[in-house]
Motif scaffolding. Sequence first.
Motif, PDB file in Angstrom:
ATOM      1  N   GLN A  22      40.912 -20.355  70.962  1.00 19.41           N
ATOM      2  CA  GLN A  22      39.653 -19.910  71.580  1.00 19.41           C
ATOM      3  C   GLN A  22      38.467 -20.177  70.645  1.00 19.41           C
ATOM      4  N   ARG A  76      39.131 -20.803  77.107  1.00 16.02           N
ATOM      5  CA  ARG A  76      37.881 -20.935  77.863  1.00 16.02           C
ATOM      6  C   ARG A  76      36.951 -21.888  77.123  1.00 16.02           C
ATOM      7  N   ASP A  77      36.262 -22.766  77.858  1.00 23.30           N
ATOM      8  CA  ASP A  77      35.401 -23.730  77.169  1.00 23.30           C
ATOM      9  C   ASP A  77      33.995 -23.804  77.749  1.00 23.30           C
ATOM     10  N   ASP A  78      33.670 -22.849  78.627  1.00 28.69           N
ATOM     11  CA  ASP A  78      32.341 -22.852  79.214  1.00 28.69           C
ATOM     12  C   ASP A  78      31.723 -21.473  78.973  1.00 28.69           C
TER      13      ASP A  78
END
Length: 167
Positions: A22, A76-78
Amino acid sequence: MIPQIEKLLNEQITYEATASAQYLSMASWADIRGYNGVADFFYTQAEEERVHMTKLVKFINERSGTAVIPAIDKPRDDFNSLMELFEIFLESEEFVTAKINNIIYECLQHKDYNVHNFMQWYVAEQLEEEATARTLLDKLKIIGDDKSGHYLFDRDINTFQATNQPK
Ligand code: OFO
């Protein structure tokens, strides 16, 4: 090694790996947007969590247990804002602290003083990481939407990196 404790330590490997992935994703998000200080901060945090994970792997194997290397979900990447990165950082550290506290509790129930002793390093580490996360989040709350404040935050953030380096 007591099977219940071995199981909890293996679960902890997953939590440390998840945090590492993360934070790497958060570093990358910041890097792309020109927040180089924030990116460096999370690249370093990602490395630290990886070290925490490896420390558990070695410990389990040294005590004749079997460390299990887990598959982890895509991180999560946004993110909507710098503030959101640090909210996720604090939530993640609070979650990990709760899991560590649970291992300590179970060690005492099973009279496993060896693992209890080993876990004290994690307790100290979590105290420091949570304090860093809270301090940085508080600063972002003061800054709000002010762009020049974000610029200074990004420039100065690495003076706040936790000093307790993983052993
Ligand atoms: Fe900060 O999570 Fe590792 O211990």
